[in-house]
Design a protein around this motif. Sequence first.
Motif, PDB file in Angstrom:
ATOM      1  N   SER A  48      -5.528   2.936  -8.949  1.00 51.20           N
ATOM      2  CA  SER A  48      -6.288   2.066  -8.052  1.00 51.20           C
ATOM      3  C   SER A  48      -6.737   0.792  -8.760  1.00 51.20           C
ATOM      4  CB  SER A  48      -7.495   2.820  -7.496  1.00 51.20           C
ATOM      5  OG  SER A  48      -8.255   1.988  -6.650  1.00 51.20           O
TER       6      SER A  48
ATOM      7  N   GLU B  97       0.839  -1.203   0.000  1.00 50.89           N
ATOM      8  CA  GLU B  97       0.000   0.000   0.000  1.00 50.89           C
ATOM      9  C   GLU B  97       0.873   1.252   0.000  1.00 50.89           C
ATOM     10  OE1 GLU B  97      -2.797  -0.124   3.179  1.00 50.89           O
ATOM     11  OE2 GLU B  97      -3.995  -1.736   2.262  1.00 50.89           O
TER      12      GLU B  97
ATOM     13  N   VAL C 159      -2.636   4.515  -4.124  1.00 41.25           N
ATOM     14  CA  VAL C 159      -3.627   5.585  -4.014  1.00 41.25           C
ATOM     15  C   VAL C 159      -2.977   6.936  -4.301  1.00 41.25           C
ATOM     16  CG1 VAL C 159      -5.204   6.787  -2.432  1.00 41.25           C
ATOM     17  CG2 VAL C 159      -4.956   4.291  -2.309  1.00 41.25           C
TER      18      VAL C 159
ATOM     19  N   GLY D 158      -6.459  -1.421  -5.695  1.00 38.07           N
ATOM     20  CA  GLY D 158      -6.729  -0.458  -4.627  1.00 38.07           C
ATOM     21  C   GLY D 158      -5.561  -0.202  -3.696  1.00 38.07           C
TER      22      GLY D 158
END
Length: 336
Positions: free
Chosen positions: A53, A26, A61, A58
Motif C-alpha cells: 500500500s 488498482e 491492496v 494505496g
Amino acid sequence: MKFKTLALAATILAALATPVSAQIKEHVFKVGIGLNDDHPQALAVKHFAEQLSAKSGGKLVAKLYASGSLGNDVTMTSALRGGTLEMTIPDSSTLMSLIKPFGVLNLPLTFNTEQEADAVLDGPFGQKLLAKLPEKGLVGLGFWENGFRHVTNSRRPITKADDLAGLKLRVIQSPLFLDTFNALGANATPMPFTELYSAMEQAAVDGQENPPATILSSKFYEVQKHLVLSRHMYSAWVLLMSKKAWDGLSAQEQKIVQEAAREATLFERKTIRAFSETALGELKKVGMQVTELSPAEQARMRTKLQPVLAKYGKEFGEETTGELNAELAKVRGTAK
C-alpha cells in the motif's frame, strides 16, 4: 513544427509530474493461508500489505484470508494456477507434485541451521527453483521460514528414535513425508492441516509434526501432551502469486510487488524466529512435556532414513540433489 515540439515537451513534462500512484492501477490480491491470523505467517502477510500500500499510494491492496477459509495448501495452490485466487503461501512440499526438484528442500536432516537455509534459498539454488514455477501457472516471490519440524503426540514421551514406532502421526499429504515416518516405524497418516486439530481431539491420530510456532498458535497443546525436539526436517514456505494475476500487472507494479515481497520475507523470518524462541517456553508453561533427541539418537534416526534419502534423492533428480549438497558445502565452508 515548433508547436508540435512544444506540445511533445509539455506531454513529457506532464508525465514526469504525474505522481507514481497515478500510473498504477488498482488491484486487490486475496491472500489465502491455512494458519491462524495471529501466526507469524499471517503477521508477515499484513506487513506485505502495508508495504504494498505504501509503495503504490494505496492502489495495490493485499487482503488476508486466514484459518483455511479459502481452502488448504493444495486447493489454494490449484486456485492460483486456475486464476481464481491471487496469492497463497504453501509449504514447499506442496509443490513437489508439480515440480519434483522442490522436494529436495524437505529431505530429512539436510539443513543444520536457519542461516544455512537462508543462504541456499536466497542464492542461485533457490532462485533456480523459483524460476521453474511460471510454467505451472505460478510466480514465486520468495521463501519464508516455517522452521525445523518436531513431533508431538498424546501417548508417551519420545527420548529415542525407536520411541516413534507405532504412533499414528498426521503428516503433510506428500509421499516423502509418508515414507519418512513409516521408515521411523510410525503409522504415517496424510491429512490436510485444516482437519488436524479435530483429528487429534478425537484421537483419530496420536500426533503430528510441525515447528513450535505452529504448535503454539494452533493450540495443539490442548490435545497433545508430549513434544520431542526431533529437528527431523527443515520446512520452508513459498510466497506464491498466480501467474495470471502477475501477468495482469505492469512492469512498475510487478517491481513494487517484488520489493514488498522481499521486505515481507525478511520481516517474516525475523518474526518467526523470535516467536519460536519464546514458543517452547510457552508450551512448557501450558503443560507440554518437552524432550530432546541426543546426537546419538539423531544419528540413529539418520541411519533409519538412509533408504528414504537415497530413494528421493534420485526421484527429485540426482543433479538437483547434487547441486543442493554442493551449495550447502560452499555455505558451510564460508561459515568456518
